[in-house]
Design a protein around this motif. Structure first.
Motif, mmCIF file in Angstrom:
data_model
loop_
_atom_site.group_PDB
_atom_site.id
_atom_site.type_symbol
_atom_site.label_atom_id
_atom_site.label_comp_id
_atom_site.label_asym_id
_atom_site.label_seq_id
_atom_site.Cartn_x
_atom_site.Cartn_y
_atom_site.Cartn_z
ATOM 1 N N ILE A 44 0.838 -1.211 0.000
ATOM 2 C CA ILE A 44 0.000 0.000 0.000
ATOM 3 C C ILE A 44 0.868 1.254 0.000
ATOM 4 C CG2 ILE A 44 -1.660 1.329 1.372
ATOM 5 C CD1 ILE A 44 -2.794 -1.485 2.239
ATOM 6 N N ILE A 45 1.876 1.287 0.879
ATOM 7 C CA ILE A 45 2.787 2.440 0.931
ATOM 8 C C ILE A 45 3.494 2.604 -0.408
ATOM 9 C CG2 ILE A 45 4.938 3.281 1.963
ATOM 10 C CD1 ILE A 45 3.923 1.973 4.612
ATOM 11 N N GLY A 46 3.975 1.506 -0.976
ATOM 12 C CA GLY A 46 4.669 1.558 -2.262
ATOM 13 C C GLY A 46 3.797 2.099 -3.378
ATOM 14 N N ILE A 47 2.547 1.665 -3.438
ATOM 15 C CA ILE A 47 1.636 2.137 -4.496
ATOM 16 C C ILE A 47 1.340 3.624 -4.318
ATOM 17 C CG2 ILE A 47 -0.728 1.938 -5.390
ATOM 18 C CD1 ILE A 47 -0.466 -1.122 -4.876
ATOM 19 N N ILE A 48 1.116 4.046 -3.094
ATOM 20 C CA ILE A 48 0.847 5.471 -2.838
ATOM 21 C C ILE A 48 2.055 6.315 -3.227
ATOM 22 C CG2 ILE A 48 0.477 7.191 -1.008
ATOM 23 C CD1 ILE A 48 -1.280 5.009 0.389
ATOM 24 N N LEU A 49 3.247 5.897 -2.807
ATOM 25 C CA LEU A 49 4.461 6.641 -3.161
ATOM 26 C C LEU A 49 4.714 6.617 -4.667
ATOM 27 C CD1 LEU A 49 6.870 5.608 -0.272
ATOM 28 C CD2 LEU A 49 5.730 7.804 -0.595
ATOM 29 N N PHE A 50 4.393 5.506 -5.311
ATOM 30 C CA PHE A 50 4.532 5.389 -6.762
ATOM 31 C C PHE A 50 3.676 6.443 -7.470
ATOM 32 C CE2 PHE A 50 2.926 3.671 -10.791
ATOM 33 C CZ PHE A 50 4.113 3.401 -11.456
ATOM 34 N N VAL A 51 2.416 6.534 -7.089
ATOM 35 C CA VAL A 51 1.496 7.488 -7.716
ATOM 36 C C VAL A 51 1.968 8.916 -7.482
ATOM 37 C CG1 VAL A 51 -0.864 8.396 -7.648
ATOM 38 C CG2 VAL A 51 -0.486 5.929 -7.643
#
Length: 151
Positions: A11-18
């Motif tokens: 979840i953290i990775g996807i948010i930071l990715f976006v």
């Protein structure tokens, strides 16, 4: 507990990715992300195959022996942020920031190695992580700089 940590990291990775791709120039960040993923996976598989470390609990563990979450999402996103924060920096500032980013990643990995079953060192040490991460991040940073100069 490890599954919860893995899902939180997803979840953290996807948010930071976006968030990381909202800053221009977009093409640079895509190139950084993809190159980092490629080299991280290549090196990660070598290290796991040589049994220097292992990932007892992995995201999608039945398909991959290495940590795809780290190699395809988390590390590339961190490398994008590193390249963004050093985009107009001088050499010494780039090195200093790379040390900071690398230290944060290494400390996190050591914490997970000591307190969870997400990673286990065999002949690998935190120093290997620090050096390999530092070299790869600097390589990607200067590669994107060279690509931009060829315009």
């Amino acid at each position: 507990m490890e599954k919860i940590i893995l899902w939180l990291l997803v979840i953290i990775g996807i948010i930071l990715f976006v968030i990381s791709f909202k800053k221009p120039p977009f093409k640079n960040w895509i190139i950084v992300f993809l190159l980092t993923s490629y080299f991280a996976e290549f090196l990660g598989v070598l290290v796991v195959e040589e049994k220097m470390l292992e990932y007892p609990k992995r995201f999608l563990s039945s398909y991959f022996s290495s940590s795809i979450l780290y190699e395809y999402l988390l590390f590339p996103v961190v490398c994008v942020y590193f390249c963004q924060t050093t985009y107009t920096s001088k050499f010494l500032s780039i090195v200093f920031q790379c040390i900071l980013y690398t230290s944060a990643l290494t400390i996190t990995e050591v914490f997970f190695e000591k307190n969870t079953d997400l990673i286990k060192y065999h002949s690998w040490t935190w120093m290997h992580t620090f050096i390999s991460t530092f070299i790869l991040m600097m390589f990607i940073r200067f590669l994107i700089q060279m690509i931009n100069k060829k315009k």
